[in-house]
Design a protein around this motif. Structure first.
Motif, short mmCIF file in Angstrom:
data_model
loop_
_atom_site.label_atom_id
_atom_site.label_comp_id
_atom_site.label_asym_id
_atom_site.label_seq_id
_atom_site.Cartn_x
_atom_site.Cartn_y
_atom_site.Cartn_z
N UNK A 22 0.83 -1.20 0.00
CA UNK A 22 0.00 0.00 0.00
C UNK A 22 0.87 1.26 0.00
N UNK A 23 0.29 2.35 -0.49
CA UNK A 23 1.00 3.63 -0.47
C UNK A 23 1.24 4.05 0.97
N UNK A 24 2.42 4.58 1.23
CA UNK A 24 2.77 5.07 2.56
C UNK A 24 2.30 6.52 2.71
N UNK A 25 1.79 6.83 3.90
CA UNK A 25 1.39 8.20 4.20
C UNK A 25 2.02 8.69 5.50
N UNK A 26 2.83 7.85 6.12
CA UNK A 26 3.53 8.18 7.37
C UNK A 26 4.99 7.76 7.25
N UNK A 27 5.84 8.44 8.02
CA UNK A 27 7.23 8.02 8.16
C UNK A 27 7.55 7.95 9.65
N UNK A 28 8.17 6.87 10.03
CA UNK A 28 8.56 6.68 11.42
C UNK A 28 10.07 6.78 11.49
N UNK A 29 10.53 7.79 12.21
CA UNK A 29 11.96 8.03 12.36
C UNK A 29 12.45 7.28 13.58
N UNK A 30 13.58 6.63 13.44
CA UNK A 30 14.11 5.84 14.53
C UNK A 30 15.63 5.88 14.52
#
Length: 79
Positions: A22-30
Motif C-alpha cells: 500500500x501507499x505510505x502516508x507516514x514516516x517513522x523516524x528511529x
C-alpha cells in the motif's frame, strides 16, 4: 530470484511492512543508539493500517524518535 515491486519515478513510497504494498502516508523516524550516532535518523514508511504496529514495535525496543506525515512538504527524512 524475486525483486520487490518497482514504483514509477515520482510515485508514492510503499509501506515498509513485510508483504504490504500500500501507499505510505507516514514516516517513522528511529535510531538504534548502540550503532547510530544520536543525531542519525533512519525512516520506515507506513500506510495508515500499519503505523501503530511500527510505532509500537520501535517504542518497545527504545528505538522510536518521531512519527511524521509523509507528504510533498514532508518528504522521507533520512539523515
Amino acid at each position: 530470484m524475486f525483486a520487490a515491486p518497482q514504483r514509477a519515478a515520482g510515485a508514492s513510497p510503499v509501506c515498509s511492512r513485510k508483504g504490504c504494498r500500500d501507499d505510505a502516508s507516514w514516516q517513522l523516524l528511529w535510531n538504534n543508539p548502540r550503532i547510530h550516532t544520536p543525531d542519525r535518523r533512519k525512516a520506515w514508511a507506513s500506510c495508515p493500517t500499519h503505523v501503530e504496529w511500527f510505532e509500537e514495535y520501535l517504542r518497545e525496543r527504545g528505538l522510536w524518535k518521531e512519527t511524521l506525515p509523509l507528504t510533498a512538504d514532508h518528504p522521507p527524512e533520512i539523515r
